[in-house]
Design a protein around this motif. Structure first.
Motif, PDB file in Angstrom:
ATOM      1  N   PRO A  93      27.662  44.634  51.104  1.00 20.33           N
ATOM      2  CA  PRO A  93      28.395  43.369  51.153  1.00 20.33           C
ATOM      3  C   PRO A  93      29.868  43.644  50.853  1.00 20.33           C
ATOM      4  CG  PRO A  93      26.414  43.172  49.792  1.00 20.33           C
ATOM      5  CD  PRO A  93      26.601  44.633  50.072  1.00 20.33           C
ATOM      6  N   VAL A  94      30.754  43.045  51.622  1.00 18.56           N
ATOM      7  CA  VAL A  94      32.178  43.331  51.480  1.00 18.56           C
ATOM      8  C   VAL A  94      32.912  42.137  50.877  1.00 18.56           C
ATOM      9  CG1 VAL A  94      34.301  44.064  52.647  1.00 18.56           C
ATOM     10  CG2 VAL A  94      32.088  44.856  53.500  1.00 18.56           C
ATOM     11  N   ILE A  95      33.595  42.376  49.751  1.00 19.23           N
ATOM     12  CA  ILE A  95      34.523  41.397  49.191  1.00 19.23           C
ATOM     13  C   ILE A  95      35.858  41.600  49.894  1.00 19.23           C
ATOM     14  CG2 ILE A  95      35.720  40.588  47.132  1.00 19.23           C
ATOM     15  CD1 ILE A  95      33.438  41.918  45.496  1.00 19.23           C
ATOM     16  N   SER A  96      36.342  40.560  50.530  1.00 22.46           N
ATOM     17  CA  SER A  96      37.630  40.627  51.220  1.00 22.46           C
ATOM     18  C   SER A  96      38.715  40.273  50.215  1.00 22.46           C
ATOM     19  CB  SER A  96      37.643  39.646  52.394  1.00 22.46           C
ATOM     20  OG  SER A  96      38.838  39.771  53.143  1.00 22.46           O
ATOM     21  N   GLY A  97      39.628  41.207  49.956  1.00 26.37           N
ATOM     22  CA  GLY A  97      40.619  40.985  48.922  1.00 26.37           C
ATOM     23  C   GLY A  97      42.027  41.321  49.354  1.00 26.37           C
ATOM     24  N   GLY A  98      42.960  40.835  48.575  1.00 21.69           N
ATOM     25  CA  GLY A  98      44.357  41.158  48.837  1.00 21.69           C
ATOM     26  C   GLY A  98      45.232  40.590  47.746  1.00 21.69           C
ATOM     27  N   ARG A  99      46.430  41.127  47.674  1.00 20.02           N
ATOM     28  CA  ARG A  99      47.405  40.542  46.756  1.00 20.02           C
ATOM     29  C   ARG A  99      48.504  39.876  47.563  1.00 20.02           C
ATOM     30  NH1 ARG A  99      51.315  41.219  43.988  1.00 20.02           N
ATOM     31  NH2 ARG A  99      50.131  41.476  42.058  1.00 20.02           N
ATOM     32  N   SER A 100      48.936  38.706  47.112  1.00 15.06           N
ATOM     33  CA  SER A 100      50.017  37.945  47.738  1.00 15.06           C
ATOM     34  C   SER A 100      49.705  37.672  49.218  1.00 15.06           C
ATOM     35  CB  SER A 100      51.350  38.673  47.551  1.00 15.06           C
ATOM     36  OG  SER A 100      52.441  37.837  47.837  1.00 15.06           O
ATOM     37  N   ALA A 101      50.529  38.185  50.135  1.00 20.62           N
ATOM     38  CA  ALA A 101      50.268  37.940  51.560  1.00 20.62           C
ATOM     39  C   ALA A 101      48.894  38.444  51.970  1.00 20.62           C
ATOM     40  CB  ALA A 101      51.353  38.600  52.414  1.00 20.62           C
ATOM     41  N   GLY A 102      48.437  39.535  51.346  1.00 16.21           N
ATOM     42  CA  GLY A 102      47.105  40.055  51.638  1.00 16.21           C
ATOM     43  C   GLY A 102      46.007  39.103  51.202  1.00 16.21           C
TER      44      GLY A 102
END
Length: 208
Positions: A93-102
């Protein structure tokens, strides 16, 4: 270990930090003004594998190409979509993550790509000083379990500015957009980063 991936927006790069016995994969990208060397991304990559979560630090094509300015949001989405098959192929299972614009990219594409959850680090709720330019709809529309980690003094949106929703929110007291805290504040920098990593570890465990 790093590998390059061709996408519709150019060549992206993924740097892997694998758990010995992984049950989840956190794929997390950088913001428009920085790279995967951000303090929170480095800390998560160093912490999560011991808790059964592999981490893929994703560099968008514009960053790999050495450009200093991020492209339009639609182009960022194209780059993220292009990397996703490689992430999904890990069989976790993939957690889709990012910081700010991501983080915005992760929210916009989560349902479409089949993400198990979203991790939004320093979600840019609005441009600094422009609260009327809200991006709350992107966050509220993520459509999967979502964790926001936000600095208490983030000019892109302080925790109290966020609307009610089904997401969880963890505050880093005194933190700015990069989770830096004042030198004379009540919280040291290492403590601030630990709030981020401990919060994500606990939340990831709750995902089962």
């Amino acid at each position: 270990m790093s590998e390059t991936i061709e996408t519709g927006a150019g060549t992206a790069r993924v740097t892997w930090h694998r758990a010995a016995d992984a049950r989840l994969l956190l794929a997390v990208s950088h913001g428009a003004g920085g790279g995967i060397g951000a303090r929170d991304l480095v800390a998560l990559a160093g912490t999560l594998p011991a808790h059964g979560v592999s981490v893929a630090l994703v560099e968008q094509p514009w960053r790999v190409a050495g450009k200093k300015v991020a492209p339009a949001p639609k182009t960022l989405d194209v780059g993220w979509r292009g990397v996703w098959p490689t992430l999904a192929a890990q069989g976790l299972p993939v957690i889709s993550g990012g910081r700010s614009a991501g983080a915005r990219v992760a929210c916009r594409t989560a349902v479409e790509l089949g993400a198990a959850a979203v991790l939004a680090l320093s979600f840019p709720l609005h441009p600094p000083g422009r609260p009327e330019k809200s991006r709350a709809a992107e966050l509220l529309g993520a459509g999967v379990p979502t964790l926001v980690v936000q600095g208490g003094n983030d000019p892109f949106g302080r925790p109290e500015e966020f609307p009610a929703g089904s997401y969880e929110l963890i505050e880093v007291p005194g933190g700015d957009h990069g989770f830096a805290v004042p030198k004379r504040g009540p919280l040291g920098q290492d403590e601030a980063v630990k709030i981020v990593t401990d919060g994500v570890v606990g939340w990831a465990a709750s995902l089962g």
